[in-house]
Design an enzyme around this catalytic site. Structure first.
Site, PDB file in Angstrom:
ATOM      1  N   ASP A 212       0.943  -1.308  -0.016  1.00  0.00           N
ATOM      2  CA  ASP A 212      -0.173  -0.015   0.023  1.00  0.00           C
ATOM      3  C   ASP A 212       0.763   1.396   0.120  1.00  0.00           C
ATOM      4  OD1 ASP A 212       0.993   0.142   2.537  1.00  0.00           O
ATOM      5  OD2 ASP A 212      -0.788  -0.168   3.439  1.00  0.00           O
TER       6      ASP A 212
ATOM      7  N   GLU B 293       0.137  -9.086  -1.245  1.00  0.00           N
ATOM      8  CA  GLU B 293      -0.517  -8.350  -0.059  1.00  0.00           C
ATOM      9  C   GLU B 293      -1.790  -7.656  -0.419  1.00  0.00           C
ATOM     10  OE1 GLU B 293       0.775  -5.305   2.908  1.00  0.00           O
ATOM     11  OE2 GLU B 293       1.558  -7.086   4.158  1.00  0.00           O
TER      12      GLU B 293
ATOM     13  N   GLU C 276      -2.474   5.127   2.682  1.00  0.00           N
ATOM     14  CA  GLU C 276      -2.330   3.700   2.379  1.00  0.00           C
ATOM     15  C   GLU C 276      -3.441   3.006   1.906  1.00  0.00           C
ATOM     16  OE1 GLU C 276      -0.947   5.148   5.009  1.00  0.00           O
ATOM     17  OE2 GLU C 276       1.132   4.859   4.634  1.00  0.00           O
TER      18      GLU C 276
ATOM     19  N   HIS D 237       4.929   5.413  13.034  1.00  0.00           N
ATOM     20  CA  HIS D 237       5.231   6.225  11.960  1.00  0.00           C
ATOM     21  C   HIS D 237       4.256   6.872  11.271  1.00  0.00           C
ATOM     22  CE1 HIS D 237       4.363   3.275   8.943  1.00  0.00           C
ATOM     23  NE2 HIS D 237       4.906   2.585   9.584  1.00  0.00           N
TER      24      HIS D 237
ATOM     25  N   ARG E 227       1.310   8.551   9.303  1.00  0.00           N
ATOM     26  CA  ARG E 227       0.952   9.959   8.859  1.00  0.00           C
ATOM     27  C   ARG E 227      -0.155  10.453   9.597  1.00  0.00           C
ATOM     28  NH1 ARG E 227       4.097   9.174   4.723  1.00  0.00           N
ATOM     29  NH2 ARG E 227       4.989  10.882   3.433  1.00  0.00           N
TER      30      ARG E 227
ATOM     31  N   HIS F 156      11.805   5.833  13.882  1.00  0.00           N
ATOM     32  CA  HIS F 156      11.662   6.107  12.530  1.00  0.00           C
ATOM     33  C   HIS F 156      12.466   7.381  12.028  1.00  0.00           C
ATOM     34  CE1 HIS F 156       9.655   6.316   8.412  1.00  0.00           C
ATOM     35  NE2 HIS F 156       9.295   4.926   8.600  1.00  0.00           N
TER      36      HIS F 156
HETATM   37  C1  UD1 Z   1       6.308   5.025   4.092  1.00  0.00           C
HETATM   38  C2  UD1 Z   1       5.026   4.647   3.574  1.00  0.00           C
HETATM   39  C3  UD1 Z   1       4.342   3.926   4.698  1.00  0.00           C
HETATM   40  C4  UD1 Z   1       4.895   2.796   5.128  1.00  0.00           C
HETATM   41  C5  UD1 Z   1       6.304   3.347   5.673  1.00  0.00           C
HETATM   42  C6  UD1 Z   1       7.070   2.300   6.462  1.00  0.00           C
HETATM   43  C7  UD1 Z   1       3.760   5.852   1.754  1.00  0.00           C
HETATM   44  C8  UD1 Z   1       3.043   7.002   1.550  1.00  0.00           C
HETATM   45  N1  UD1 Z   1       4.215   5.686   3.148  1.00  0.00           N
HETATM   46  O1  UD1 Z   1       5.913   5.903   4.935  1.00  0.00           O
HETATM   47  O2  UD1 Z   1       3.238   3.083   3.715  1.00  0.00           O
HETATM   48  O3  UD1 Z   1       4.421   2.032   6.228  1.00  0.00           O
HETATM   49  O4  UD1 Z   1       7.192   3.963   4.759  1.00  0.00           O
HETATM   50  O5  UD1 Z   1       8.229   2.872   7.019  1.00  0.00           O
HETATM   51  O6  UD1 Z   1       4.140   5.145   0.891  1.00  0.00           O
HETATM   52  N2  UD1 Z   1      13.447   8.908   5.623  1.00  0.00           N
HETATM   53  C9  UD1 Z   1      14.615   8.706   6.011  1.00  0.00           C
HETATM   54  N3  UD1 Z   1      15.567   7.742   5.612  1.00  0.00           N
HETATM   55  C10 UD1 Z   1      14.971   6.528   5.286  1.00  0.00           C
HETATM   56  C11 UD1 Z   1      13.329   6.472   5.253  1.00  0.00           C
HETATM   57  C12 UD1 Z   1      12.902   7.644   5.458  1.00  0.00           C
HETATM   58  O7  UD1 Z   1      15.483   9.607   6.005  1.00  0.00           O
HETATM   59  O8  UD1 Z   1      15.497   5.521   5.072  1.00  0.00           O
HETATM   60  C13 UD1 Z   1      12.913  10.024   6.084  1.00  0.00           C
HETATM   61  C14 UD1 Z   1      12.795  11.217   4.879  1.00  0.00           C
HETATM   62  O9  UD1 Z   1      12.978  12.360   5.346  1.00  0.00           O
HETATM   63  C15 UD1 Z   1      11.521  11.103   4.144  1.00  0.00           C
HETATM   64  C16 UD1 Z   1      10.727  10.729   5.380  1.00  0.00           C
HETATM   65  O10 UD1 Z   1      11.330   9.753   6.328  1.00  0.00           O
HETATM   66  O11 UD1 Z   1      11.124  12.141   3.334  1.00  0.00           O
HETATM   67  C17 UD1 Z   1       9.210   9.992   4.994  1.00  0.00           C
HETATM   68  O12 UD1 Z   1       9.589   8.914   4.002  1.00  0.00           O
HETATM   69  P1  UD1 Z   1       8.214   8.262   3.266  1.00  0.00           P
HETATM   70  O13 UD1 Z   1       8.641   7.167   2.589  1.00  0.00           O
HETATM   71  O14 UD1 Z   1       7.685   9.414   2.360  1.00  0.00           O
HETATM   72  O15 UD1 Z   1       6.964   8.150   4.495  1.00  0.00           O
HETATM   73  P2  UD1 Z   1       6.938   7.229   5.360  1.00  0.00           P
HETATM   74  O16 UD1 Z   1       6.385   7.727   6.698  1.00  0.00           O
HETATM   75  O17 UD1 Z   1       8.437   6.462   5.620  1.00  0.00           O
HETATM   76  N1  UDP Z   2      11.481  -3.250  11.581  1.00  0.00           N
HETATM   77  C1  UDP Z   2      13.087  -3.336  11.482  1.00  0.00           C
HETATM   78  N2  UDP Z   2      13.664  -2.340  11.950  1.00  0.00           N
HETATM   79  C2  UDP Z   2      12.962  -1.519  13.046  1.00  0.00           C
HETATM   80  C3  UDP Z   2      11.416  -1.396  13.151  1.00  0.00           C
HETATM   81  C4  UDP Z   2      10.960  -2.159  12.454  1.00  0.00           C
HETATM   82  O1  UDP Z   2      13.471  -3.793  10.496  1.00  0.00           O
HETATM   83  O2  UDP Z   2      13.697  -0.693  13.836  1.00  0.00           O
HETATM   84  C5  UDP Z   2      10.606  -4.155  10.636  1.00  0.00           C
HETATM   85  C6  UDP Z   2       9.523  -4.982  11.248  1.00  0.00           C
HETATM   86  O3  UDP Z   2       9.988  -6.044  11.677  1.00  0.00           O
HETATM   87  C7  UDP Z   2       8.414  -5.133   9.995  1.00  0.00           C
HETATM   88  C8  UDP Z   2       8.893  -3.745   9.319  1.00  0.00           C
HETATM   89  O4  UDP Z   2      10.155  -3.355   9.688  1.00  0.00           O
HETATM   90  O5  UDP Z   2       8.917  -6.308   9.321  1.00  0.00           O
HETATM   91  C9  UDP Z   2       7.684  -2.860   9.601  1.00  0.00           C
HETATM   92  O6  UDP Z   2       7.880  -1.776   9.047  1.00  0.00           O
HETATM   93  P1  UDP Z   2       7.317  -0.221   9.138  1.00  0.00           P
HETATM   94  O7  UDP Z   2       6.631  -0.078  10.644  1.00  0.00           O
HETATM   95  O8  UDP Z   2       8.207   0.832   9.042  1.00  0.00           O
HETATM   96  O9  UDP Z   2       6.107  -0.084   8.422  1.00  0.00           O
HETATM   97  P2  UDP Z   2       4.682  -0.863   7.967  1.00  0.00           P
HETATM   98  O10 UDP Z   2       4.651  -2.297   8.365  1.00  0.00           O
HETATM   99  O11 UDP Z   2       3.711  -0.213   9.073  1.00  0.00           O
HETATM  100  O12 UDP Z   2       4.269  -0.546   6.618  1.00  0.00           O
END
Ligand code: UD1
Ligand code: UDP
Length: 372
Positions: A96, A118, A132, A213, A215, A245
């Site tokens: 998603d 999924e 999502e 994490h 939104r 996160h």
């Molecule tokens: C995204 C996904 C969410 C998923 C989550 C898992 C969308 C809209 N959201 O949300 O569905 O559950 O990932 O974690 O697709 N950032 C870093 N380094 C990283 C990752 C993130 O610096 O490795 C920071 C950056 O500033 C980035 C921000 O996090 O711009 C947001 O990342 P983004 O992928 O847009 O949203 P998530 O909240 O991570």
């Molecule tokens: N996870 C990880 N390291 C962390 C936190 C979570 O490897 O510090 C793993 C966790 O086991 C799961 C996945 O990341 O498999 C979940 O990711 P996240 O919560 O970012 O996204 P979501 O599942 O909500 O989309």
């Protein structure tokens, strides 16, 4: 030989697609390529390293604090030339995220078939999880093949008029990855992160593992969550471990409110084996994560979910998960009850998992072998 291109970009997609990449390659019947958008960077790379996946294409599109529209635009533009060049017969996307929805859409524009891993999870509330729920519905409308993790997700798709011959109930691929990783840990896998955790945390106390994490929890939701954790930390018999996160909207309130509390350990996101190990060492977990809700029941760990609604009700029905929203008092009181009341704890601790048996990838590959 038919070509399959797997497209993913965030940590959870990578964890859930990693086992599938390996299973598809093992089949020997397909040319398999991987394209990462790198919607996440560091958190994606941690997963790629552990599962030893070297992408064929890396779009490297992450920017700090990216907006959904900027992110979508960058993915759309950069994935187009990849699908044009790679000419896959099928693009596989997961779940998603923005990466999944945009890559599915881009493949459709180029006349390429899409498989959705999924598929079929629903809250039917387009604002939760945001964005999502809509990403998943859009991807489902585009997809030609639907790999649904549970019978409930299959039923959602049937109710929406999806042709039954295009749906396979597979279990969730996260369980494949989890069991593989757990096996590795049980056979003595070690790394520096695991060593550091052993030194940092007092495992004689009850350990509460926290992640967050979403939104829709930004702003007041996260402030409430932090207040609840602060209150919980007054109990000196607990250790709270919180890998934060990297999203700045999460980092800011969490670091500001919780940095100076002795028994709250704010740490960097953990690599996957270290996180799986931490789950298995914890007393229970407080999270808003989708993936963690699916994994924890396999490890017999109760989960308090900081959301008002979930597209994963199976674990609530199984009794291993409770929704606590983002109300400070509700989070605090439910956690206190789990700490104090052994009966309540034991009731939630069943090591039963409604999300799969670790063979989801095998079922997906078998279906694709027949179809293609
Ligand atoms: C995204 C996904 C969410 C998923 C989550 C898992 C969308 C809209 N959201 O949300 O569905 O559950 O990932 O974690 O697709 N950032 C870093 N380094 C990283 C990752 C993130 O610096 O490795 C920071 C950056 O500033 C980035 C921000 O996090 O711009 C947001 O990342 P983004 O992928 O847009 O949203 P998530 O909240 O991570
Ligand atoms: N996870 C990880 N390291 C962390 C936190 C979570 O490897 O510090 C793993 C966790 O086991 C799961 C996945 O990341 O498999 C979940 O990711 P996240 O919560 O970012 O996204 P979501 O599942 O909500 O989309």
């Amino acid at each position: 030989m038919k070509k399959i291109l797997l497209c993913f970009g965030t940590r959870p997609e990578a964890i859930k697609m990693a086992s599938l990449v390996h299973e598809l390659k093992k089949s020997g019947k397909f040319t398999v390529e991987v394209c990462v958008t790198a919607q996440h960077r560091e958190m994606l790379d941690q997963v790629l390293n552990f599962f030893e996946i070297v992408p064929d294409y890396d779009l490297d599109i992450m920017k700090a604090n990216q907006t959904l529209n900027e992110l979508s635009g960058r993915i759309f533009i950069s994935i187009d030339s990849i699908v044009e060049k790679a000419k896959p017969d099928v693009v596989l996307v997961h779940g998603d995220t923005t990466t999944s929805a945009i890559c599915a859409w881009a493949a459709f524009h180029r006349g390429i078939k899409v498989g959705h891993v999924e598929a079929g999870l629903r809250t039917f509330d387009k604002l939760a999880p945001f964005p999502e729920e809509m990403n998943r519905q859009i991807t489902g409308r585009i997809a030609d093949f639907h790999f649904a993790p549970t019978s409930m997700s299959t039923q959602h798709l049937l109710n929406e008029g999806v042709d039954k011959k295009t749906i396979v109930t597979t279990g969730n691929t996260v369980i494949d990855s989890l069991l593989w990783t757990k096996n590795k840990l049980d056979s003595g896998y070690q790394n520096d992160t695991l060593d550091n955790l052993r030194q940092l945390i007092d495992f004689n106390k009850k350990v509460i593992l926290v992640t967050g994490h979403r939104r829709e929890n930004f702003g007041d939701g996260f402030l409430n969550i932090c207040h609840a954790l602060k209150k919980l930390s007054n109990n000196t018999e607990v250790e709270i471990v919180y890998p934060v996160h990297l999203n700045p909207n999460v980092q800011k309130p969490v670091l500001e409110l919780l940095s100076s509390t002795q028994n709250i350990h704010l740490i960097n996101p953990l690599d996957y084996p270290a996180f799986v190990w931490m789950m298995s060492q914890s007393h229970f977990i407080i999270t808003d994560s989708g993936g963690v809700q699916e994994e924890a029941p396999s490890l017999g760990k109760p989960v308090l979910v900081m959301r008002n609604t979930t597209e994963r009700p199976e674990a609530i029905d199984a009794g291993t998960v409770i929704l606590v929203g983002t109300d400070t008092q509700k989070i605090f009181e439910t956690a206190e009850e789990l700490l104090a009341n052994n009966e309540t704890y034991k009731k939630m601790q069943h090591a039963h998992n409604p999300y799969g048996d670790g063979k989801a990838c095998m079922r997906i590959v078998e279906y694709l072998e027949q179809k293609l």
